[in-house]
Each structure stands twice: as C-alpha cells, then as structure tokens.
Design a protein around this motif. Structure first.
Motif, PDB file in Angstrom:
ATOM      1  N   LEU A  12       0.829  -1.213   0.000  1.00  0.00           N
ATOM      2  CA  LEU A  12       0.000   0.000   0.000  1.00  0.00           C
ATOM      3  C   LEU A  12       0.862   1.260   0.000  1.00  0.00           C
ATOM      4  N   GLU A  13       1.908   1.263   0.801  1.00  0.00           N
ATOM      5  CA  GLU A  13       2.769   2.452   0.865  1.00  0.00           C
ATOM      6  C   GLU A  13       3.565   2.640  -0.415  1.00  0.00           C
ATOM      7  N   GLU A  14       3.898   1.524  -1.105  1.00  0.00           N
ATOM      8  CA  GLU A  14       4.552   1.641  -2.403  1.00  0.00           C
ATOM      9  C   GLU A  14       3.648   2.356  -3.408  1.00  0.00           C
ATOM     10  N   ARG A  15       2.330   2.285  -3.168  1.00  0.00           N
ATOM     11  CA  ARG A  15       1.362   2.917  -4.056  1.00  0.00           C
ATOM     12  C   ARG A  15       0.842   4.221  -3.485  1.00  0.00           C
ATOM     13  N   GLY A  16       1.571   4.777  -2.542  1.00  0.00           N
ATOM     14  CA  GLY A  16       1.272   6.116  -2.040  1.00  0.00           C
ATOM     15  C   GLY A  16       0.156   6.194  -1.025  1.00  0.00           C
ATOM     16  N   ILE A  17      -0.217   5.055  -0.435  1.00  0.00           N
ATOM     17  CA  ILE A  17      -1.292   5.061   0.558  1.00  0.00           C
ATOM     18  C   ILE A  17      -0.679   4.957   1.950  1.00  0.00           C
ATOM     19  N   GLU A  18      -0.874   5.992   2.760  1.00  0.00           N
ATOM     20  CA  GLU A  18      -0.381   5.945   4.135  1.00  0.00           C
ATOM     21  C   GLU A  18      -1.359   5.131   4.970  1.00  0.00           C
ATOM     22  N   THR A  19      -0.836   4.151   5.671  1.00  0.00           N
ATOM     23  CA  THR A  19      -1.713   3.237   6.406  1.00  0.00           C
ATOM     24  C   THR A  19      -1.844   3.639   7.869  1.00  0.00           C
ATOM     25  N   GLU A  20      -2.950   3.209   8.437  1.00  0.00           N
ATOM     26  CA  GLU A  20      -3.231   3.443   9.862  1.00  0.00           C
ATOM     27  C   GLU A  20      -3.514   2.088  10.493  1.00  0.00           C
ATOM     28  N   PRO A  21      -2.943   1.788  11.667  1.00  0.00           N
ATOM     29  CA  PRO A  21      -2.997   0.439  12.237  1.00  0.00           C
ATOM     30  C   PRO A  21      -4.384  -0.183  12.294  1.00  0.00           C
ATOM     31  N   GLN A  22      -5.384   0.562  12.769  1.00  0.00           N
ATOM     32  CA  GLN A  22      -6.723  -0.015  12.902  1.00  0.00           C
ATOM     33  C   GLN A  22      -7.321  -0.342  11.531  1.00  0.00           C
ATOM     34  N   GLU A  74      -5.659  -3.402  10.057  1.00  0.00           N
ATOM     35  CA  GLU A  74      -6.152  -4.640  10.654  1.00  0.00           C
ATOM     36  C   GLU A  74      -7.478  -5.058  10.017  1.00  0.00           C
ATOM     37  N   HIS A  75      -8.356  -4.073   9.800  1.00  0.00           N
ATOM     38  CA  HIS A  75      -9.646  -4.376   9.171  1.00  0.00           C
ATOM     39  C   HIS A  75      -9.446  -4.798   7.706  1.00  0.00           C
ATOM     40  N   CYS A  76      -8.493  -4.167   7.040  1.00  0.00           N
ATOM     41  CA  CYS A  76      -8.177  -4.516   5.654  1.00  0.00           C
ATOM     42  C   CYS A  76      -7.688  -5.963   5.573  1.00  0.00           C
ATOM     43  N   LEU A  77      -6.891  -6.376   6.556  1.00  0.00           N
ATOM     44  CA  LEU A  77      -6.394  -7.747   6.583  1.00  0.00           C
ATOM     45  C   LEU A  77      -7.549  -8.736   6.690  1.00  0.00           C
ATOM     46  N   SER A  78      -8.568  -8.395   7.492  1.00  0.00           N
ATOM     47  CA  SER A  78      -9.747  -9.257   7.605  1.00  0.00           C
ATOM     48  C   SER A  78     -10.467  -9.376   6.272  1.00  0.00           C
ATOM     49  N   LEU A  79     -10.570  -8.258   5.554  1.00  0.00           N
ATOM     50  CA  LEU A  79     -11.213  -8.282   4.239  1.00  0.00           C
ATOM     51  C   LEU A  79     -10.410  -9.124   3.251  1.00  0.00           C
ATOM     52  N   VAL A  80      -9.103  -9.020   3.342  1.00  0.00           N
ATOM     53  CA  VAL A  80      -8.236  -9.811   2.460  1.00  0.00           C
ATOM     54  C   VAL A  80      -8.498 -11.295   2.668  1.00  0.00           C
ATOM     55  N   PRO A 128      -4.627  -9.057  -6.587  1.00  0.00           N
ATOM     56  CA  PRO A 128      -3.867  -7.995  -7.267  1.00  0.00           C
ATOM     57  C   PRO A 128      -3.716  -6.765  -6.381  1.00  0.00           C
ATOM     58  N   ALA A 129      -2.653  -6.012  -6.621  1.00  0.00           N
ATOM     59  CA  ALA A 129      -2.373  -4.823  -5.813  1.00  0.00           C
ATOM     60  C   ALA A 129      -3.510  -3.807  -5.890  1.00  0.00           C
ATOM     61  N   HIS A 130      -4.105  -3.633  -7.074  1.00  0.00           N
ATOM     62  CA  HIS A 130      -5.178  -2.638  -7.197  1.00  0.00           C
ATOM     63  C   HIS A 130      -6.403  -3.062  -6.382  1.00  0.00           C
ATOM     64  N   THR A 131      -6.641  -4.383  -6.270  1.00  0.00           N
ATOM     65  CA  THR A 131      -7.751  -4.866  -5.444  1.00  0.00           C
ATOM     66  C   THR A 131      -7.456  -4.623  -3.968  1.00  0.00           C
ATOM     67  N   LEU A 132      -6.202  -4.796  -3.570  1.00  0.00           N
ATOM     68  CA  LEU A 132      -5.820  -4.502  -2.186  1.00  0.00           C
ATOM     69  C   LEU A 132      -6.096  -3.044  -1.855  1.00  0.00           C
ATOM     70  N   CYS A 133      -5.756  -2.152  -2.774  1.00  0.00           N
ATOM     71  CA  CYS A 133      -6.016  -0.725  -2.545  1.00  0.00           C
ATOM     72  C   CYS A 133      -7.507  -0.473  -2.358  1.00  0.00           C
ATOM     73  N   GLU A 134      -8.344  -1.141  -3.148  1.00  0.00           N
ATOM     74  CA  GLU A 134      -9.796  -0.988  -3.017  1.00  0.00           C
ATOM     75  C   GLU A 134     -10.272  -1.509  -1.670  1.00  0.00           C
ATOM     76  N   LEU A 135      -9.694  -2.642  -1.235  1.00  0.00           N
ATOM     77  CA  LEU A 135     -10.072  -3.203   0.063  1.00  0.00           C
ATOM     78  C   LEU A 135      -9.683  -2.270   1.204  1.00  0.00           C
ATOM     79  N   TYR A 136      -8.542  -1.611   1.055  1.00  0.00           N
ATOM     80  CA  TYR A 136      -8.126  -0.672   2.104  1.00  0.00           C
ATOM     81  C   TYR A 136      -9.092   0.506   2.172  1.00  0.00           C
TER      82      TYR A 136
END
Length: 378
Positions: free
Chosen positions: A331-341, A344-350, A362-370
């Motif tokens: 996510l950070e490689e794609r310019g998205i600054e992450t926040e711990p909480q 964690e929720h994104c990991l559950s969605l993954v 795919p990376a673009h799907t991960l960005c959408e999930l975040y």
C-alpha cells in the motif's frame, strides 16, 4: 568419493525428452531448442534418432551445421543399418542402445546374452574404424546382475567404446543401489561411465548425483525433467545442485535456465508446475506473514539463492496467509499511508476474499479493500 571436476553434462531433451508421450517437435522447434541449449552453454547434446527419417533428419541436418562447436550425439538402436545411416549424415558421435537385463533381451529384442556381446563388439568396431566417438548402453541396469554388467563393461571397453551408459531404464534403483552399480563397473573397467536415470520414484536427480559421486563422468539431463513416463533428471536442478552442494560449474549459464524452461514448456505443450524446483513461478513467491516479514528484512531468510541467478523473479503474494507487513509495504509503495486499525480491518477483508483470487490478490484490489476498510471504520 568426491565428484570429478571434469564431469560432462549431456542434454537429451531432443531425444529422450521428445519421447515423452504426446510430444512432437517440428523441425523449426527442434532446431530452435538446440540453438538455445548451445547458447546456454551446453556442449554435449543428444539431438535425436536419425532412423526416424523424414522431418527428424531435416532437423538433424540443420543441427549438424554446428557439429564443430558442440558434441552432437545421434541415437541408434542396436542395428547396423541404423548406425550406417547416422554416420552418412555426418555425425561425429553416436550412441548405440542395447539392453543387458534378461527381461529386456527376451521381451524387447528377442535375443540372448551371446548375441548381445557379439553385436556390441561388432557395432563398436564398425563405428570406431570410421573414427567416431562411440557411446553404448547397458539398458535396464536395475534388473541386470552386477557380475554380467561387469562382464559387459569389459567387453565393450575392449572393443573400443568411448563410453558406457548405465541406464536405469524404469527408475527402480535408489541412490545407494545405483552408486553400487557404478562402483562395480569402475572396478571391472576403466571405461568412462554415463548416468542415465529415470524419475519413476522421483529419484533421478539424487541417483545421478550418487552416480557421479561413485565415479561416473558423464550424466544425462532434460529440460523440465521431460522424458519417458516420469521423465529424466532436470537440467536446472542438476546444474544448481552441482553448484550448491559440490561447488562444480557444469558450464551452463544459470541466468538462462528459466527462459529455457519456459521455451521448452511451450514447445512441448506441457506447462511448468508452479512448484517445479528452480524455475517454477512459486519458487520465489512469498505469501505467509512470517515469511514475508523475514523477506522484507533480508532476502536470504526464505530463499536459498537470489532469483536473478536463474533468470527468475521474486513475488510477494497477497492472500489468505498474508500478514500486515506485506499489506503495509504494498500500500505504501502505491502512495497510501496506512493506519494500524484500518490495516487490521483490511487484513480481515483480504482473508474473506482470498478464495476468490486464486494465485493472489492484485495490488489494485488490495487498494480498493483498504479504502473499504477506511469507510467501514469512519
């Protein structure tokens, strides 16, 4: 015993490899694979079976244009007319296939041991009188008594053969048993030996290494472990095993191993398993959280060597077993600054959607999930 420094790798993709059921290389494909093997540094190549005639011979004639820069072997049955025809094409080296076990002598060629010993001597003499390098088989060594194997080795050596191929034709020997036969033949004769091990029990590479340790000088390989039934020792695996375990360079450009593998896979119509050692797509792929966490800190953590060494590529896969570290990294490689909480929720969605994305999310799907995770929290 240490493996000899002057061992010789011989590729038989174009002969034993092509004998895999359902495989048939066109003239152009056969010549192209041959040229790729030469460009990768392979100096000994068993190129085919001249007695097949037709398109096979057209390919072999073109391949023979390079006979002054690489050792090209023509394979023959134990038939004098085959050998005469092969020599007429301009081969400087031939192999003669002959069985030594009683079951093969009886049911494959309908002959006895006296015929075998006489035929082997006569054919070797005929070819050697023409100044040709002669390799000859002891086929089905796993079911040949060691005492007769020794007698046969002495017979072909006395006749002038340059090399004896010890063929475990149906792959029934383990490493100790194969090495025992190599040692026994070496005790009886000084002739150079070649390992030819089939992979019916998955031991072709191990048995070949054992044969080399026991004193064999030559050994057979096929790209992608192709060959009859379960195939032969894999070229890439043998090259890398010799480097890693014995510090022996087989003369092959390891950076071409992956591209060569995929070329032959496409030509044969048989895809490479993701788990194929050395060249498979999963060999340098990492998903498990603890693995990826280690890899992000040091690439040596979960890889025996760098992928670039064999022309491969490292992949970080997002899936059910991923951890927060890889998600944050991508996510950070794609310019998205992450926040711990949110992470964690994104990991559950993954983990919920992973089964819908076999092969990795795919990376673009991960960005959408975040972004979904952000929306759910806010």
């Amino acid at each position: 015993m240490a493996i000899k420094e002057n061992i010789i790798l011989e590729d038989t993709t174009l002969r034993d490899g092509e004998q895999a059921p359902g495989v048939a290389f066109s003239k152009e494909t056969k010549v192209s694979i041959f040229n790729s093997l030469v460009e990768a540094g392979v100096k000994w190549i068993e190129a085919g079976i001249p007695a097949m005639k037709g398109e096979e011979v057209l390919a072999l004639q073109e391949i023979l244009d390079r006979k002054d820069e690489v050792n090209i072997i023509g394979w023959n049955r134990g038939v004098l007319e085959d050998i005469k025809y092969t020599l007429s094409l301009g081969f400087k080296a031939i192999h003669i296939g002959l069985p030594t076990s009683n079951i093969h002598l009886k049911h494959s060629v309908s002959k006895d041991r006296n015929w075998l010993l006489t035929t082997a001597r006569d054919m070797i003499k005929f070819a050697k009188d023409k100044g040709i390098f002669v390799s000859i088989s002891a086929e089905d060594v796993g079911r040949t008594e060691i005492s007769f194997l020794q007698e046969y080795a002495g017979n072909v050596a006395e006749a002038g053969a340059d090399r004896l191929r010890l063929s475990d034709t149906i792959g029934i020997l383990n490493s100790q048993q194969y090495a025992q036969r190599v040692c026994a033949v070496r005790e009886a004769s000084s002739i150079n030996l070649q390992c030819h091990c089939h992979n019916d029990f998955g031991l072709a590479v191990a048995n070949t290494l054992a044969g080399l340790e026991a004193g064999a000088r030559y050994f057979h390989v096929c790209v992608n472990a192709m060959g009859e039934r379960a195939g032969m020792p894999d070229l890439a695996q043998m090259v890398m095993a010799l480097q890693h375990f014995y510090q022996i360079d087989a003369g092959v450009d390891t950076q071409q191993l992956t591209s060569l593998s995929y070329k032959v896979a496409q030509a044969s119509g048989y895809p490479i398993s993701p788990w194929q050692p050395i060249v498979g797509s999963n060999v340098f792929a990492h998903e498990s959280g603890i693995h990826v966490n280690g890899m992000l800190k040091d690439n040596k953590t979960f890889e025996p060597f760098e992928p670039a060494r064999v022309g491969g590529q490292r992949r970080m896969v997002i899936g059910k077993h991923s951890g927060r570290a890889i998600l944050q990294n991508i996510l950070e490689e794609r310019g998205i600054e992450t926040e711990p909480q949110t992470l964690e929720h994104c990991l559950s969605l993954v983990r919920k959607v992973a089964e819908k994305h076999l092969g990795g999310i795919p990376a673009h799907t991960l960005c959408e999930l975040y972004r979904q995770a952000e929306g759910a929290i806010t």
